[in-house]
Design an enzyme around this catalytic site. Structure first.
Site, PDB file in Angstrom:
ATOM      1  N   TYR A   1     -47.333  32.641  22.787  1.00 62.96           N
ATOM      2  CA  TYR A   1     -46.129  33.485  22.806  1.00 62.96           C
ATOM      3  C   TYR A   1     -45.504  33.605  21.421  1.00 62.96           C
ATOM      4  O   TYR A   1     -45.048  34.689  21.043  1.00 62.96           O
ATOM      5  CB  TYR A   1     -45.131  32.981  23.851  1.00 62.96           C
ATOM      6  CG  TYR A   1     -45.668  33.161  25.249  1.00 62.96           C
ATOM      7  CD1 TYR A   1     -45.993  34.435  25.727  1.00 62.96           C
ATOM      8  CD2 TYR A   1     -45.899  32.086  26.088  1.00 62.96           C
ATOM      9  CE1 TYR A   1     -46.520  34.610  26.991  1.00 62.96           C
ATOM     10  CE2 TYR A   1     -46.426  32.255  27.361  1.00 62.96           C
ATOM     11  CZ  TYR A   1     -46.731  33.523  27.801  1.00 62.96           C
ATOM     12  OH  TYR A   1     -47.262  33.707  29.053  1.00 62.96           O
TER      13      TYR A   1
ATOM     14  N   ASN B   1     -47.018  22.677  27.167  1.00 64.58           N
ATOM     15  CA  ASN B   1     -48.169  23.580  27.234  1.00 64.58           C
ATOM     16  C   ASN B   1     -48.272  24.292  25.880  1.00 64.58           C
ATOM     17  O   ASN B   1     -47.933  25.466  25.737  1.00 64.58           O
ATOM     18  CB  ASN B   1     -48.010  24.576  28.390  1.00 64.58           C
ATOM     19  CG  ASN B   1     -49.245  25.425  28.605  1.00 64.58           C
ATOM     20  OD1 ASN B   1     -50.179  25.424  27.808  1.00 64.58           O
ATOM     21  ND2 ASN B   1     -49.236  26.181  29.690  1.00 64.58           N
TER      22      ASN B   1
END
Length: 173
Positions: free
Chosen positions: A143, A136
């Site tokens: 992040y 992903n």
């Protein structure tokens, strides 16, 4: 786009969380998994009893992102024993940040992440951590952009499929 509001969720929001959870998980992972495995996972993970127990857990919190009266994403954070791993009193886990695909790129995930950061700071946590599927890349890059670094990996099972999640954390000051 109008501004996004974040509200803490409770049992009154059970059906909204079920719907958001099923829709966003499916949007995120259905292209990479069989329909049968997806439906089994969704039925199990978003069953009323399971979600009720998660909402009622004293060390878990859910937040829903709203654009006016439309729920567009949600966040689940865990501390203490509610954490899926680590279970360190000085850490906060972001277990889920999911946003409807039609809202990707509209900063909804960022607003939800900032809510998690706020909770961590209010609870005086030393670090915030999460697991994210290695494939992903949208989420992994999100992040990283927010200062997370990989510290480990673990296996996430979707039905009979084993997938590798990157374990990432961010030290708070």
């Amino acid at each position: 786009m109008s501004s996004i509001m974040i509200n803490k969720a409770d049992l009154n929001d059970l059906e909204i969380l079920q719907s958001l959870g099923r829709e966003t998980f499916y949007e995120t992972f259905s292209a990479h998994n069989s329909e049968e495995e997806m439906q089994h996972y969704l039925d199990k993970s978003f069953a009323s009893e399971k979600l009720t127990a998660e909402i009622n857990h004293p060390e878990s919190q859910f937040f829903i992102a709203w654009e006016e009266d439309l729920p567009v994403g949600y966040l689940k954070v865990n501390s203490g024993k509610a954490q899926t791993e680590l279970q360190n009193e000085t850490s906060l886990e972001i277990e889920r940040i999911y946003v409807k695909s039609s809202y990707h790129g509209k900063k909804v995930g960022q607003v939800l992440y900032e809510k998690a950061l706020e909770v961590a700071q209010e609870e005086n946590k030393k670090y915030i951590w999460l697991g994210v599927w290695e494939e992903n890349l949208r989420a992994v890059n999100f992040y990283k952009k927010n200062g997370f670094i990989q510290f480990d990996t673990h296996i996430f099972k979707l039905g009979n499929e084993e997938q590798i999640d990157l374990m990432m954390k961010k030290t708070l000051h």
